[in-house]
Design a protein around this motif. Sequence first.
Motif, PDB file in Angstrom:
ATOM      1  N   ILE A  54      37.860 -11.262 -27.021  1.00 27.73           N
ATOM      2  CA  ILE A  54      38.491 -12.199 -26.267  1.00 27.73           C
ATOM      3  C   ILE A  54      39.832 -12.831 -26.241  1.00 27.73           C
ATOM      4  CG2 ILE A  54      37.678 -15.093 -26.303  1.00 27.73           C
ATOM      5  CD1 ILE A  54      35.396 -14.535 -26.902  1.00 27.73           C
ATOM      6  N   HIS A  76      42.054 -11.095 -23.388  1.00 27.86           N
ATOM      7  CA  HIS A  76      41.838 -12.599 -22.197  1.00 27.86           C
ATOM      8  C   HIS A  76      43.290 -13.908 -22.214  1.00 27.86           C
ATOM      9  CE1 HIS A  76      37.767 -13.252 -20.759  1.00 27.86           C
ATOM     10  NE2 HIS A  76      37.594 -12.805 -21.900  1.00 27.86           N
ATOM     11  N   LYS A  80      41.499 -20.052 -24.431  1.00 31.25           N
ATOM     12  CA  LYS A  80      40.458 -19.145 -23.964  1.00 31.25           C
ATOM     13  C   LYS A  80      40.308 -18.566 -25.396  1.00 31.25           C
ATOM     14  CE  LYS A  80      36.851 -16.429 -22.187  1.00 31.25           C
ATOM     15  NZ  LYS A  80      35.819 -16.349 -20.695  1.00 31.25           N
ATOM     16  N   ILE A  93      30.391 -16.648 -23.649  1.00 33.40           N
ATOM     17  CA  ILE A  93      31.377 -16.930 -24.225  1.00 33.40           C
ATOM     18  C   ILE A  93      32.625 -15.905 -23.553  1.00 33.40           C
ATOM     19  CG2 ILE A  93      33.747 -17.609 -25.506  1.00 33.40           C
ATOM     20  CD1 ILE A  93      31.131 -18.827 -27.456  1.00 33.40           C
ATOM     21  N   ARG A 149      32.501 -13.901 -20.734  1.00 36.44           N
ATOM     22  CA  ARG A 149      31.692 -13.818 -19.464  1.00 36.44           C
ATOM     23  C   ARG A 149      32.574 -15.000 -18.708  1.00 36.44           C
ATOM     24  NH1 ARG A 149      31.853  -8.729 -17.322  1.00 36.44           N
ATOM     25  NH2 ARG A 149      31.052 -10.182 -15.707  1.00 36.44           N
ATOM     26  N   ILE A 150      32.063 -15.354 -19.139  1.00 34.33           N
ATOM     27  CA  ILE A 150      32.087 -17.178 -18.147  1.00 34.33           C
ATOM     28  C   ILE A 150      33.785 -17.696 -17.787  1.00 34.33           C
ATOM     29  CG2 ILE A 150      31.019 -19.523 -18.169  1.00 34.33           C
ATOM     30  CD1 ILE A 150      28.986 -18.957 -19.353  1.00 34.33           C
ATOM     31  N   ARG A 151      34.340 -18.407 -16.694  1.00 30.31           N
ATOM     32  CA  ARG A 151      35.301 -17.988 -16.596  1.00 30.31           C
ATOM     33  C   ARG A 151      35.542 -19.736 -16.424  1.00 30.31           C
ATOM     34  NH1 ARG A 151      36.438 -14.608 -11.545  1.00 30.31           N
ATOM     35  NH2 ARG A 151      38.141 -16.395 -11.434  1.00 30.31           N
TER      36      ARG A 151
END
Lengths: 121, 192, 157
Positions: A25, A29, A34, B26, B28-30
Amino acid sequence: MIEYAFPGLLNYWIVFLLMMIGLYIVIAHENLIKKIVGLNVFQVSVFVFYISMAKIKGGTAPILADGIEVYSNPLPHVLILTAIVVGVATTALGLALVVRIQESFGTIEDDEVREKEEQDK
Amino acid sequence: MNIEIITSDLLEVATLVIMGITGLAIARIRNLFAVVMLSGIYSLMGATLYVILDAVDVAFTEAAVGAGASTVLMIGTLALTSDRELATPNARTVKGIFVCTLIFAALVYGSFDMPLYGDPLAPVHQHVAPRYLGESMGEIGLPNVVTSVLASYRGYDTMGETFVIFTAAVGVITLIGRARRKKSGKDGGSGS
Amino acid sequence: MMMRRKMVLRVVSKLLIPFILLFALYVQWHGDFGPGGGFQAGVIFASAFVLYGLIFGLGTLRTALPSWLTRLVLAAGVLLYAGVGVASLMLGGNFLDYDVLAHNPLHGQHYGIILVEFGVGLTVFAGIITIFCAFAGRAAADVNPSEPEQAGDTGND
Protein backbone atom coordinates in the motif's frame (compact mmCIF):
# COMPACT_ATOMS: atom_id res chain seq x y z
CA MET A 1 10.21 -30.24 20.32
CA ILE A 2 7.11 -31.84 18.80
CA GLU A 3 4.96 -29.69 21.11
CA TYR A 4 5.96 -26.60 19.17
CA ALA A 5 5.23 -28.02 15.71
CA PHE A 6 2.00 -26.04 15.42
CA PRO A 7 1.93 -23.22 14.50
CA GLY A 8 5.73 -23.48 14.30
CA LEU A 9 6.78 -20.80 11.87
CA LEU A 10 3.39 -20.55 10.16
CA ASN A 11 2.20 -17.54 12.16
CA TYR A 12 5.45 -15.67 11.40
CA TRP A 13 4.80 -16.23 7.70
CA ILE A 14 1.27 -14.85 7.96
CA VAL A 15 2.71 -11.82 9.77
CA PHE A 16 5.23 -11.36 6.93
CA LEU A 17 2.30 -11.41 4.52
CA LEU A 18 0.58 -8.68 6.57
CA MET A 19 3.78 -6.62 6.50
CA MET A 20 3.96 -6.98 2.73
CA ILE A 21 0.34 -5.83 2.35
CA GLY A 22 1.29 -2.70 4.29
CA LEU A 23 4.45 -2.17 2.25
CA TYR A 24 2.53 -2.68 -0.98
CA ILE A 25 0.00 0.00 0.00
CA VAL A 26 2.83 2.41 0.82
CA ILE A 27 4.80 1.94 -2.39
CA ALA A 28 2.07 1.31 -4.98
CA HIS A 29 -0.62 3.83 -4.04
CA GLU A 30 -0.35 7.55 -4.85
CA ASN A 31 -2.94 8.81 -2.38
CA LEU A 32 -1.17 10.21 0.68
CA ILE A 33 -3.87 9.24 3.19
CA LYS A 34 -3.81 5.71 1.83
CA LYS A 35 -0.05 5.70 2.20
CA ILE A 36 -0.39 6.64 5.87
CA VAL A 37 -3.00 3.90 6.39
CA GLY A 38 -0.55 1.49 4.74
CA LEU A 39 2.16 2.64 7.09
CA ASN A 40 -0.19 1.90 10.00
CA VAL A 41 -0.88 -1.59 8.65
CA PHE A 42 2.85 -2.22 8.32
CA GLN A 43 3.44 -0.86 11.81
CA VAL A 44 0.80 -3.04 13.50
CA SER A 45 2.19 -6.09 11.69
CA VAL A 46 5.69 -5.40 13.02
CA PHE A 47 4.22 -5.04 16.51
CA VAL A 48 2.45 -8.40 16.17
CA PHE A 49 5.74 -9.95 15.04
CA TYR A 50 7.54 -8.62 18.10
CA ILE A 51 4.82 -9.65 20.53
CA SER A 52 4.56 -13.17 19.10
CA MET A 53 8.29 -13.61 19.73
CA ALA A 54 7.65 -12.77 23.40
CA LYS A 55 5.02 -15.49 23.83
CA ILE A 56 5.87 -18.65 25.74
CA LYS A 57 3.47 -21.56 25.28
CA GLY A 58 1.39 -22.12 28.39
CA GLY A 59 2.57 -18.82 29.88
CA THR A 60 0.40 -16.00 31.16
CA ALA A 61 0.50 -12.21 31.12
CA PRO A 62 3.48 -10.83 33.08
CA ILE A 63 1.50 -9.70 36.11
CA LEU A 64 2.99 -11.51 39.10
CA ALA A 65 0.62 -13.67 41.13
CA ASP A 66 0.89 -16.64 43.44
CA GLY A 67 0.78 -20.10 41.96
CA ILE A 68 1.85 -19.12 38.44
CA GLU A 69 5.18 -20.38 37.17
CA VAL A 70 5.47 -19.36 33.53
CA TYR A 71 5.16 -15.78 32.34
CA SER A 72 5.61 -14.46 28.83
CA ASN A 73 8.57 -12.18 28.23
CA PRO A 74 7.68 -8.64 29.40
CA LEU A 75 10.50 -6.80 27.64
CA PRO A 76 9.07 -6.75 24.08
CA HIS A 77 5.75 -5.65 25.59
CA VAL A 78 7.38 -2.54 27.03
CA LEU A 79 9.16 -1.72 23.78
CA ILE A 80 6.02 -2.10 21.70
CA LEU A 81 3.80 -0.23 24.18
CA THR A 82 5.92 2.88 23.75
CA ALA A 83 6.26 2.28 20.00
CA ILE A 84 2.47 2.37 19.60
CA VAL A 85 2.28 5.80 21.21
CA VAL A 86 5.15 7.08 19.07
CA GLY A 87 3.27 5.60 16.09
CA VAL A 88 0.20 7.73 16.72
CA ALA A 89 2.42 10.79 17.17
CA THR A 90 4.07 10.26 13.79
CA THR A 91 0.67 9.52 12.20
CA ALA A 92 -0.67 12.82 13.53
CA LEU A 93 2.33 14.70 12.17
CA GLY A 94 2.02 12.95 8.79
CA LEU A 95 -1.69 13.78 8.57
CA ALA A 96 -0.95 17.42 9.42
CA LEU A 97 1.51 17.50 6.50
CA VAL A 98 -1.17 15.94 4.25
CA VAL A 99 -3.56 18.74 5.23
CA ARG A 100 -0.95 21.35 4.34
CA ILE A 101 -0.22 19.63 1.00
CA GLN A 102 -3.94 19.64 0.19
CA GLU A 103 -4.10 23.37 0.97
CA SER A 104 -1.03 24.21 -1.11
CA PHE A 105 -1.60 21.97 -4.13
CA GLY A 106 -5.33 21.22 -4.03
CA THR A 107 -4.70 17.48 -4.26
CA ILE A 108 -3.32 14.65 -2.15
CA GLU A 109 -2.33 12.37 -5.02
CA ASP A 110 1.45 12.15 -4.96
CA ASP A 111 1.93 12.14 -8.78
CA GLU A 112 -0.30 15.19 -9.26
CA VAL A 113 1.60 17.04 -6.53
CA ARG A 114 4.88 16.29 -8.29
CA GLU A 115 3.43 17.41 -11.64
CA LYS A 116 2.35 20.75 -10.14
CA GLU A 117 5.75 21.20 -8.58
CA GLU A 118 7.36 20.67 -12.01
CA GLN A 119 5.06 23.29 -13.55
CA ASP A 120 5.90 25.82 -10.87
CA LYS A 121 9.61 25.59 -11.58
CA MET B 1 -0.02 -30.32 25.13
CA ASN B 2 -3.43 -29.53 26.52
CA ILE B 3 -6.61 -28.32 24.87
CA GLU B 4 -6.22 -24.76 26.18
CA ILE B 5 -2.94 -24.23 24.36
CA ILE B 6 -4.29 -25.70 21.11
CA THR B 7 -7.33 -23.40 21.28
CA SER B 8 -5.19 -20.35 21.83
CA ASP B 9 -2.93 -21.28 18.90
CA LEU B 10 -5.91 -21.79 16.60
CA LEU B 11 -7.39 -18.48 17.76
CA GLU B 12 -4.10 -16.77 17.03
CA VAL B 13 -3.90 -18.07 13.47
CA ALA B 14 -7.58 -17.30 12.86
CA THR B 15 -7.13 -13.70 14.05
CA LEU B 16 -4.10 -13.33 11.80
CA VAL B 17 -6.15 -14.56 8.84
CA ILE B 18 -8.90 -12.02 9.61
CA MET B 19 -6.24 -9.31 9.76
CA GLY B 20 -4.97 -10.46 6.38
CA ILE B 21 -8.45 -10.20 4.85
CA THR B 22 -8.88 -6.71 6.33
CA GLY B 23 -5.46 -5.72 4.97
CA LEU B 24 -6.37 -6.91 1.47
CA ALA B 25 -9.64 -4.97 1.65
CA ILE B 26 -7.69 -1.84 2.67
CA ALA B 27 -5.43 -2.28 -0.35
CA ARG B 28 -8.35 -2.79 -2.78
CA ILE B 29 -11.01 -0.30 -1.66
CA ARG B 30 -10.78 3.23 -3.05
CA ASN B 31 -13.35 4.92 -0.82
CA LEU B 32 -11.03 6.44 1.78
CA PHE B 33 -13.69 6.63 4.50
CA ALA B 34 -14.12 2.85 4.29
CA VAL B 35 -10.33 2.46 4.25
CA VAL B 36 -9.97 4.47 7.46
CA MET B 37 -12.69 2.47 9.22
CA LEU B 38 -11.05 -0.78 8.06
CA SER B 39 -7.72 0.38 9.41
CA GLY B 40 -9.46 0.91 12.76
CA ILE B 41 -10.76 -2.67 12.55
CA TYR B 42 -7.27 -3.86 11.67
CA SER B 43 -5.87 -2.19 14.81
CA LEU B 44 -8.67 -3.66 16.92
CA MET B 45 -7.94 -7.16 15.61
CA GLY B 46 -4.31 -6.51 16.47
CA ALA B 47 -5.39 -5.65 20.02
CA THR B 48 -7.35 -8.94 20.19
CA LEU B 49 -4.25 -10.78 19.09
CA TYR B 50 -2.13 -9.13 21.79
CA VAL B 51 -4.55 -10.43 24.43
CA ILE B 52 -4.13 -13.95 23.04
CA LEU B 53 -0.36 -13.44 23.10
CA ASP B 54 -0.43 -12.37 26.81
CA ALA B 55 0.45 -8.72 26.14
CA VAL B 56 -2.51 -7.17 27.96
CA ASP B 57 -0.89 -3.77 28.45
CA VAL B 58 -0.03 -3.56 24.78
CA ALA B 59 -3.55 -4.61 23.81
CA PHE B 60 -4.98 -1.88 25.98
CA THR B 61 -2.74 0.73 24.38
CA GLU B 62 -3.45 -0.47 20.86
CA ALA B 63 -7.22 -0.40 21.41
CA ALA B 64 -7.13 3.11 22.91
CA VAL B 65 -4.45 4.70 20.75
CA GLY B 66 -4.25 2.73 17.51
CA ALA B 67 -7.94 2.00 17.02
CA GLY B 68 -9.35 5.09 18.77
CA ALA B 69 -7.13 8.14 18.51
CA SER B 70 -5.60 7.60 15.08
CA THR B 71 -8.98 6.77 13.51
CA VAL B 72 -10.39 10.07 14.83
CA LEU B 73 -7.40 11.96 13.43
CA MET B 74 -7.72 10.28 10.04
CA ILE B 75 -11.41 11.10 9.80
CA GLY B 76 -10.51 14.67 10.72
CA THR B 77 -8.07 14.72 7.82
CA LEU B 78 -10.67 13.29 5.44
CA ALA B 79 -12.96 16.20 6.35
CA LEU B 80 -10.24 18.56 5.16
CA THR B 81 -9.29 16.66 1.99
CA SER B 82 -11.20 14.36 -0.34
CA ASP B 83 -12.44 10.85 0.38
CA ARG B 84 -11.89 9.35 -3.08
CA GLU B 85 -8.69 7.80 -4.27
CA LEU B 86 -7.74 7.78 -7.94
CA ALA B 87 -7.20 4.39 -9.58
CA THR B 88 -3.67 2.99 -9.39
CA PRO B 89 -2.13 2.30 -12.81
CA ASN B 90 -1.70 -1.41 -13.58
CA ALA B 91 2.03 -1.09 -14.20
CA ARG B 92 2.50 0.29 -10.72
CA THR B 93 0.45 -2.52 -9.16
CA VAL B 94 2.54 -5.15 -10.93
CA LYS B 95 5.80 -3.51 -9.87
CA GLY B 96 4.60 -3.21 -6.29
CA ILE B 97 3.52 -6.86 -6.10
CA PHE B 98 6.85 -7.94 -7.63
CA VAL B 99 8.92 -6.02 -5.05
CA CYS B 100 6.75 -7.22 -2.14
CA THR B 101 6.97 -10.87 -3.29
CA LEU B 102 10.76 -10.65 -3.39
CA ILE B 103 10.94 -9.19 0.13
CA PHE B 104 8.44 -11.77 1.38
CA ALA B 105 10.59 -14.59 -0.01
CA ALA B 106 13.66 -13.12 1.68
CA LEU B 107 11.84 -12.82 5.00
CA VAL B 108 10.55 -16.41 4.86
CA TYR B 109 14.08 -17.60 4.01
CA GLY B 110 15.36 -15.71 7.05
CA SER B 111 12.64 -17.11 9.30
CA PHE B 112 14.06 -20.65 9.07
CA ASP B 113 16.78 -19.57 11.47
CA MET B 114 14.26 -18.38 14.04
CA PRO B 115 13.19 -20.36 17.10
CA LEU B 116 9.73 -21.90 16.82
CA TYR B 117 6.73 -19.99 18.13
CA GLY B 118 6.23 -20.31 21.88
CA ASP B 119 9.52 -22.12 22.54
CA PRO B 120 10.61 -21.34 26.13
CA LEU B 121 14.24 -22.12 25.23
CA ALA B 122 14.45 -19.33 22.64
CA PRO B 123 17.48 -17.07 23.24
CA VAL B 124 15.28 -14.02 23.76
CA HIS B 125 13.88 -15.52 26.97
CA GLN B 126 17.27 -16.37 28.50
CA HIS B 127 18.94 -13.08 29.22
CA VAL B 128 17.23 -9.98 30.64
CA ALA B 129 13.63 -11.05 31.11
CA PRO B 130 14.25 -13.69 33.84
CA ARG B 131 15.81 -11.00 35.99
CA TYR B 132 12.84 -8.68 35.55
CA LEU B 133 10.41 -11.48 36.35
CA GLY B 134 12.42 -12.82 39.28
CA GLU B 135 13.79 -9.73 40.99
CA SER B 136 11.28 -6.96 40.31
CA MET B 137 9.01 -7.94 43.18
CA GLY B 138 11.87 -7.44 45.62
CA GLU B 139 13.35 -4.37 43.95
CA ILE B 140 10.22 -2.46 42.90
CA GLY B 141 7.40 -4.27 44.66
CA LEU B 142 4.76 -4.01 41.93
CA PRO B 143 2.94 -7.02 40.53
CA ASN B 144 2.72 -5.60 36.99
CA VAL B 145 6.18 -6.26 35.58
CA VAL B 146 5.44 -4.22 32.45
CA THR B 147 4.86 -1.10 34.57
CA SER B 148 8.02 -1.77 36.60
CA VAL B 149 10.14 -2.09 33.46
CA LEU B 150 8.44 0.82 31.71
CA ALA B 151 8.67 3.36 34.51
CA SER B 152 11.67 2.25 36.52
CA TYR B 153 14.13 -0.09 34.80
CA ARG B 154 13.73 1.71 31.50
CA GLY B 155 12.73 5.12 32.75
CA TYR B 156 15.02 6.97 30.34
CA ASP B 157 13.33 5.29 27.41
CA THR B 158 9.87 6.28 28.58
CA MET B 159 11.01 9.85 29.24
CA GLY B 160 12.15 9.97 25.61
CA GLU B 161 8.72 8.74 24.46
CA THR B 162 7.02 11.45 26.50
CA PHE B 163 9.21 14.03 24.82
CA VAL B 164 8.25 12.54 21.44
CA ILE B 165 4.54 13.11 22.22
CA PHE B 166 5.34 16.66 23.33
CA THR B 167 7.32 17.32 20.16
CA ALA B 168 4.62 15.83 17.92
CA ALA B 169 1.95 18.05 19.52
CA VAL B 170 4.16 21.12 19.08
CA GLY B 171 4.83 20.09 15.48
CA VAL B 172 1.12 19.74 14.71
CA ILE B 173 0.45 23.19 16.25
CA THR B 174 3.21 24.65 14.08
CA LEU B 175 1.89 23.00 10.93
CA ILE B 176 -1.88 23.45 11.17
CA GLY B 177 -2.56 25.06 14.55
CA ARG B 178 -3.25 28.54 13.26
CA ALA B 179 -6.13 29.27 10.91
CA ARG B 180 -4.79 30.19 7.52
CA ARG B 181 -4.70 33.77 6.28
CA LYS B 182 -7.18 34.68 3.61
CA LYS B 183 -5.58 33.96 0.24
CA SER B 184 -2.66 36.27 0.99
CA GLY B 185 -0.19 33.88 -0.59
CA LYS B 186 -0.14 30.47 -2.08
CA ASP B 187 -0.28 28.68 1.24
CA GLY B 188 -0.36 31.19 4.12
CA GLY B 189 -0.84 30.05 7.67
CA SER B 190 2.86 30.02 8.43
CA GLY B 191 3.29 31.76 11.75
CA SER B 192 0.78 34.60 12.14
CA MET C 1 -29.19 24.30 14.76
CA MET C 2 -26.92 21.29 14.62
CA MET C 3 -27.28 20.79 18.35
CA ARG C 4 -31.02 20.26 18.38
CA ARG C 5 -30.91 17.44 15.88
CA LYS C 6 -28.52 15.28 17.88
CA MET C 7 -30.74 14.77 20.93
CA VAL C 8 -29.87 11.11 21.53
CA LEU C 9 -26.16 11.69 21.09
CA ARG C 10 -26.20 14.66 23.44
CA VAL C 11 -28.07 12.87 26.23
CA VAL C 12 -26.08 9.64 25.93
CA SER C 13 -22.71 11.37 25.78
CA LYS C 14 -23.55 13.49 28.81
CA LEU C 15 -24.30 10.28 30.67
CA LEU C 16 -21.14 8.56 29.42
CA ILE C 17 -18.52 11.27 29.88
CA PRO C 18 -18.25 11.09 33.71
CA PHE C 19 -17.81 7.33 33.54
CA ILE C 20 -15.14 7.63 30.85
CA LEU C 21 -13.27 10.11 33.06
CA LEU C 22 -13.64 7.84 36.08
CA PHE C 23 -12.39 4.85 34.11
CA ALA C 24 -9.39 6.88 32.93
CA LEU C 25 -8.52 7.75 36.53
CA TYR C 26 -8.85 4.07 37.50
CA VAL C 27 -6.51 3.06 34.67
CA GLN C 28 -4.05 5.77 35.71
CA TRP C 29 -3.80 4.89 39.40
CA HIS C 30 -4.34 1.13 39.14
CA GLY C 31 -1.75 0.65 36.39
CA ASP C 32 0.80 -0.62 38.91
CA PHE C 33 -1.30 -3.65 39.75
CA GLY C 34 -3.21 -4.52 36.58
CA PRO C 35 -2.96 -3.57 32.93
CA GLY C 36 -2.90 0.17 32.41
CA GLY C 37 -0.75 3.19 33.04
CA GLY C 38 -0.13 6.73 31.93
CA PHE C 39 -0.24 6.20 28.17
CA GLN C 40 -3.61 4.47 28.17
CA ALA C 41 -5.15 6.69 30.85
CA GLY C 42 -4.10 9.84 28.99
CA VAL C 43 -5.77 8.70 25.80
CA ILE C 44 -8.96 7.61 27.57
CA PHE C 45 -9.15 10.88 29.52
CA ALA C 46 -8.66 12.80 26.27
CA SER C 47 -11.26 10.70 24.46
CA ALA C 48 -13.93 11.95 26.88
CA PHE C 49 -13.11 15.52 25.84
CA VAL C 50 -12.91 14.57 22.17
CA LEU C 51 -16.42 13.11 22.45
CA TYR C 52 -17.57 16.33 24.12
CA GLY C 53 -16.00 18.37 21.34
CA LEU C 54 -17.58 16.23 18.61
CA ILE C 55 -21.07 16.53 20.06
CA PHE C 56 -21.13 20.08 21.45
CA GLY C 57 -18.74 21.79 19.05
CA LEU C 58 -15.16 22.90 19.26
CA GLY C 59 -16.03 26.30 20.73
CA THR C 60 -17.72 24.73 23.75
CA LEU C 61 -14.78 22.38 24.24
CA ARG C 62 -12.42 25.34 24.12
CA THR C 63 -14.46 27.16 26.77
CA ALA C 64 -14.19 24.16 29.07
CA LEU C 65 -10.55 23.55 28.24
CA PRO C 66 -8.86 26.70 26.92
CA SER C 67 -5.79 26.34 24.74
CA TRP C 68 -3.45 27.93 27.29
CA LEU C 69 -4.48 25.21 29.73
CA THR C 70 -3.79 22.28 27.39
CA ARG C 71 -0.43 23.81 26.46
CA LEU C 72 0.43 24.23 30.12
CA VAL C 73 -0.53 20.61 30.86
CA LEU C 74 1.41 19.42 27.81
CA ALA C 75 4.60 20.97 29.15
CA ALA C 76 3.82 20.19 32.81
CA GLY C 77 3.72 16.43 32.16
CA VAL C 78 7.15 16.36 30.57
CA LEU C 79 8.54 18.66 33.26
CA LEU C 80 7.08 16.46 36.01
CA TYR C 81 8.80 13.42 34.52
CA ALA C 82 12.14 15.16 34.15
CA GLY C 83 11.61 16.82 37.54
CA VAL C 84 11.42 13.43 39.28
CA GLY C 85 14.76 12.65 37.67
CA VAL C 86 16.28 15.91 38.89
CA ALA C 87 14.83 15.38 42.36
CA SER C 88 16.49 11.99 42.63
CA LEU C 89 19.77 13.62 41.50
CA MET C 90 19.40 16.24 44.24
CA LEU C 91 18.77 13.57 46.87
CA GLY C 92 22.02 11.86 46.00
CA GLY C 93 20.94 9.11 43.63
CA ASN C 94 21.33 8.70 39.88
CA PHE C 95 19.01 10.38 37.37
CA LEU C 96 15.58 8.65 37.56
CA ASP C 97 16.81 6.38 40.36
CA TYR C 98 13.73 6.40 42.59
CA ASP C 99 15.32 4.52 45.50
CA VAL C 100 16.33 7.75 47.24
CA LEU C 101 12.91 9.43 47.05
CA ALA C 102 11.72 7.96 50.37
CA HIS C 103 13.24 6.50 53.49
CA ASN C 104 13.15 2.98 52.06
CA PRO C 105 13.86 1.99 48.45
CA LEU C 106 10.56 0.17 47.85
CA HIS C 107 8.49 3.21 48.87
CA GLY C 108 10.78 5.42 46.83
CA GLN C 109 10.13 3.26 43.79
CA HIS C 110 6.37 3.51 44.38
CA TYR C 111 6.43 7.31 44.64
CA GLY C 112 8.69 7.58 41.61
CA ILE C 113 6.57 5.33 39.40
CA ILE C 114 3.29 7.00 40.38
CA LEU C 115 4.68 10.49 39.69
CA VAL C 116 6.30 9.48 36.43
CA GLU C 117 3.17 7.72 35.17
CA PHE C 118 1.14 10.79 36.10
CA GLY C 119 3.51 12.94 34.06
CA VAL C 120 3.12 10.61 31.08
CA GLY C 121 -0.67 10.71 31.48
CA LEU C 122 -0.74 14.52 31.54
CA THR C 123 1.37 14.87 28.42
CA VAL C 124 -0.50 12.22 26.44
CA PHE C 125 -3.85 13.71 27.45
CA ALA C 126 -2.86 17.25 26.46
CA GLY C 127 -1.13 16.02 23.32
CA ILE C 128 -4.20 14.20 22.01
CA ILE C 129 -6.48 17.18 22.80
CA THR C 130 -4.05 19.59 21.14
CA ILE C 131 -3.76 17.50 17.99
CA PHE C 132 -7.52 16.91 17.79
CA CYS C 133 -8.27 20.62 18.21
CA ALA C 134 -5.72 21.53 15.54
CA PHE C 135 -7.45 19.27 13.00
CA ALA C 136 -10.97 20.24 14.06
CA GLY C 137 -10.01 23.93 14.07
CA ARG C 138 -8.84 23.68 10.47
CA ALA C 139 -12.16 22.12 9.50
CA ALA C 140 -14.06 24.92 11.30
CA ALA C 141 -11.96 27.48 9.41
CA ASP C 142 -12.92 25.77 6.15
CA VAL C 143 -16.63 26.01 6.90
CA ASN C 144 -16.58 29.74 7.81
CA PRO C 145 -14.05 31.36 5.52
CA SER C 146 -15.89 34.68 5.97
CA GLU C 147 -14.98 34.86 9.64
CA PRO C 148 -11.24 34.41 9.72
CA GLU C 149 -10.86 36.08 13.11
CA GLN C 150 -13.27 33.78 14.89
CA ALA C 151 -12.00 30.74 13.08
CA GLY C 152 -8.55 31.78 14.20
CA ASP C 153 -9.73 31.78 17.80
CA THR C 154 -11.27 28.33 17.77
CA GLY C 155 -8.51 26.81 15.73
CA ASN C 156 -5.87 28.42 17.84
CA ASP C 157 -3.97 25.36 18.93
